[in-house]
Each structure stands twice: as C-alpha cells, then as structure tokens.
Design an enzyme around this catalytic site. Structure first.
Site, PDB file in Angstrom:
ATOM      1  N   ASP A  38       0.837  -1.210   0.000  1.00 44.85           N
ATOM      2  CA  ASP A  38       0.000   0.000   0.000  1.00 44.85           C
ATOM      3  C   ASP A  38       0.863   1.248   0.000  1.00 44.85           C
ATOM      4  O   ASP A  38       1.269   1.732   1.050  1.00 44.85           O
ATOM      5  CB  ASP A  38      -0.891  -0.047   1.238  1.00 44.85           C
TER       6      ASP A  38
ATOM      7  N   GLU B 279      -2.414  10.647   0.960  1.00 43.36           N
ATOM      8  CA  GLU B 279      -3.642   9.840   0.887  1.00 43.36           C
ATOM      9  C   GLU B 279      -3.951   9.166   2.214  1.00 43.36           C
ATOM     10  O   GLU B 279      -5.121   9.026   2.592  1.00 43.36           O
ATOM     11  CB  GLU B 279      -3.497   8.784  -0.208  1.00 43.36           C
ATOM     12  N   GLU B 280      -2.917   8.758   2.934  1.00 43.41           N
ATOM     13  CA  GLU B 280      -3.138   8.024   4.172  1.00 43.41           C
ATOM     14  C   GLU B 280      -3.631   8.902   5.324  1.00 43.41           C
ATOM     15  O   GLU B 280      -4.041   8.391   6.359  1.00 43.41           O
ATOM     16  CB  GLU B 280      -1.845   7.312   4.601  1.00 43.41           C
TER      17      GLU B 280
END
Length: 420
Positions: free
Chosen positions: A159, A193-194
């Site tokens: 990820d 994004e995280e």
C-alpha cells in the site's frame, strides 16, 4: 492558469520493455516434461519491476515526509523520456523530519511535449505516502533465484508502492509496443492519501481551475484490491465525542457523575445500532480508535473523550455519510443529551467504480481511497496487487507474481478505458 509550478525535462530514451517469456520448449506429455521441475515463467520486465519496487519501498515516505520518494520518481521518469511536473503542497504540523522538505505531487507524461501540460484521455494514479512506522525492504529468496513465489516485504510494499511500480511498467510496455499514443495517458502520484487526501484534492482543485478545465474520460486508481476490479468502496466519517460529568470521591458514586460510564454506554449503543446497511456494501461499521477519561482510579471522572471512525455502507457519495452521522447523533442524545457533545466530519457515502471489464473478478472494498477526492465526470477504476488485510500491519508483504499480474491488469484497464 498553470497547474504546476516546476517542470523537469527528459534526459534519455526509454529502455526496451518488449514482452517476452523465458521457458523451455518441452512437448506436453513427454517423459522429460514429467520429470523436470516446473519452471517459473518470468516476463522480460521482471528485473526492472523488482528494482523499481525495491527503490520505492527502500525510501521512507510516511505521510507529510514524502519529499525523497517524490524526487526519486521525478528522476526515474525523466531519465526514461518522460516530462515530470511537480505540484507543491503545504507541510502541516512540521516536525524535525519534515522541516525544510517541500511536499509535492508528481505528474508525468511521455516526452518530448514539454511546453504545456497535455490533456490526456486517461489518468493512471496512486499514492506515494505510507502509514508509520517504517519497515525496511526484504525478500524471501535469501540469495536464491527470484521467482513469482518470492515474497516481498516492507512498509508500502503493498500500500501502495506495488501499484505505483506496476502502473509505471505497464505504461512503459504499452508505449514500447505502440499500443497507446503519447497523449493518451498521464501518470499521477500524490501525497497525503493516508492522512487527509490533500494531495489528490490539490490536484483536483488545480485541474478544475485550468482554462479550460482538465477533463479526462477515465482515471485508474492503484490500491491493494487482491487483483480484483472494485465495484466501489465504503464511505467514511469520523467523530470526536466528549462527555462532561461531575468529579467526586469514588466511594460515593451517587454524588458525582462518571463521564466514563456515560461514554461507555453511548459507545456500546452506537455499536449495537444499525447505522446504515445495503445489500451491495453490507453494514456500516464503527471503530473506537481512541478513549481517554479520568485522572485516578479513586476519582469519579469528570471528562471523557473518544474518537471514532466509521465506514459508511450507504449512498449516495455526496450525502450518504450525513445520513449515518444523523443516526449516530440520535443515539448519543438518547443516552444523555446534556452530558454528551460531538463534532463530526461527515466525509462521504459509498463510492461507485466501474467493474464490468472482461477478465477481471469484481469486488467491494471496505476502505477509503482517493477516488472520492478527484472530482469530475470520468469513469473510475480501482485495482491493484496485494491485500489490504496486511497493508497497515507489521507483516505487509505480497508475492512477486501478484505484482506482475497487476502489470498485465493495468495494461488491460488502460486499453479498455481508452476504448470507452
């Protein structure tokens, strides 16, 4: 209005990426075929894919500290006949590790067009930040020949640096085979994004501000989907719940009011309530991520706080999460309207993606992505190697064969999206 603040020029030509397979030509059913071990089928791009993926995972890029991995991608792509633009973002909550390091998205397209940003038909995108802590890169081959069964580990190995590496190689292969035109596709790798999705939102805002606005017919998002083509994913909301009680001696609980007890009753009722469900996405779920309350075991706690996050199973994307939050507030008020305060970020409802593509198994994802942060009337695809079940844990890893399968999957999706 220019979308990006800095432009870097290509340096050298793209290395050959023609697809080939190395395997012995043995007649089926022969005695020799029966006694020889199974030979791993290695695509010609295996070494390049493994090397690129290793370089990405080797670089620590926890959210808000993505500078180094962004610089690597700029250099890597410009050295391979791409033009790279970088779009700067602010660095919130500066720490010693991020001080003086600018954050930026990387947008790249095949050269030599560099005088202005093209308007592609398809954007191929993923994120380059990871969750903490950093976990070094490792492989299971232990010096032996690498194969499709080799397990690759490390923070971001799944990820989403596996998606980043597979997307880049897929675009290289399509260009080398002249299966796509240079103006067909752009690569977009975003930060943040995280945490908050600020990278994709900044790109989306800037794209809308262009004259004319940047419009694409499709966007292919890279996330770990176990090689399935997602039909969509759940929405998201989060809340901070604060309870105000009355302090006192624990030997006389009836003279005070325990904020912890009120909070526990409220959270239990939240967990037991159907906040919204659908046949396609299942149930809305709530995670109690943080609990704080009290000052000592023998003191009735005066204040208690919880932070929760919900995965929304109902739509629409714009408004579905508000329905869930409204139901949540009703539950809280039913427990103790006077003692409980709440502050909620309503987020978004379920996100729909296109999954009707031949050769792909469809699936539903329970996590959130940047799909919701890219505004526009484009077809959305969500696909990538690896499983989210290991993505944020200490054992984040995937098999090389899954990343190689994703290269082929991204090639198919790009060609499909261009035909739509």
């Amino acid at each position: 209005m220019k979308l990006y603040s800095h432009q870097l020029l290509l340096a050298s030509s793209l290395s050959g990426c023609a697809l080939a397979w190395r395997e012995p030509q043995i007649p089926l059913g022969s005695e020799l075929a029966a006694i020889l071990p199974v030979v791993d089928r290695a695509p010609s791009y295996r070494d390049s894919l493994v090397s690129l993926h290793k370089s990405l995972v080797d670089i620590q890029s926890i959210s808000y500290d993505e500078n180094e991995v962004g610089q690597f991608l700029v250099d890597y792509l410009t050295e391979r006949d791409f033009v790279a633009d970088i779009q700067f973002l602010p660095t919130p909550n500066k720490t010693s590790s991020t001080e003086g390091k600018p954050r930026f998205n990387v947008l790249a397209w095949p050269g030599p067009r560099r005088d202005q940003q093209p308007s592609p038909k398809v954007i191929v995108t993923s994120h380059i930040d990871t969750v903490p802590p950093f976990i070094p890169y490792s492989r299971s081959d232990n010096g032996k020949a690498i194969s499709g069964e080799t397990v690759i580990s490390g923070r971001g190995s799944v990820d989403a640096k596996a998606s980043v590496a597979a997307q880049i190689v897929a675009v290289f292969l399509l260009l080398d085979a002249e299966a796509i035109e240079r103006d067909d596709v752009m690569l977009l790798f975003v930060v943040g994004e995280e945490r908050s999705g600020d990278g994709m939102r900044a790109f989306s805002d800037a794209a809308a501000a262009r004259d004319p606005p940047l419009q694409v017919q499709a966007a292919i998002f890279g996330e770990p989907t176990e090689g399935k083509l997602a039909c969509g994913h759940k929405g998201f909301f989060d809340c901070t719940i604060t309870v105000h009680g009355k302090a006192g001696h624990s030997g006389y609980p009836w003279l005070g009011k325990s904020a912890n007890e009120v909070l526990m009753r409220a959270l239990t009722k939240v967990l037991d309530t159907d906040l919204g469900s659908s046949e396609e996405f299942g149930n809305t779920t709530v995670n109690i991520g943080l609990l704080e309350g009290g000052v000592a075991p023998n003191v009735i706690p005066e204040k208690a706080v919880s932070k929760i996050a919900g995965r929304v199973a109902i739509g629409p994307q714009h408004g579905g999460s508000q329905k869930v939050v409204d139901r949540l507030i009703e539950v809280l008020k039913s427990v103790d309207e006077e003692a409980i305060e709440y502050e909620c970020y309503t987020g978004y409802g379920v996100v729909q993606c296109e999954c009707r593509v031949d050769g792909f198994e469809p699936g539903i994802m329970n996590y959130g992505t940047d799909v919701a942060n890219l505004q526009g009337n484009h077809t959305r695809y969500l696909y990538g190697p690896g499983t989210i079940l290991v993505a944020h844990g200490p054992d984040e890893a995937l098999k090389l064969k899954d990343m190689e399968a994703a290269v082929e999957g991204y090639k198919k999706l790009i060609l499909h999206a261009l035909k739509d």
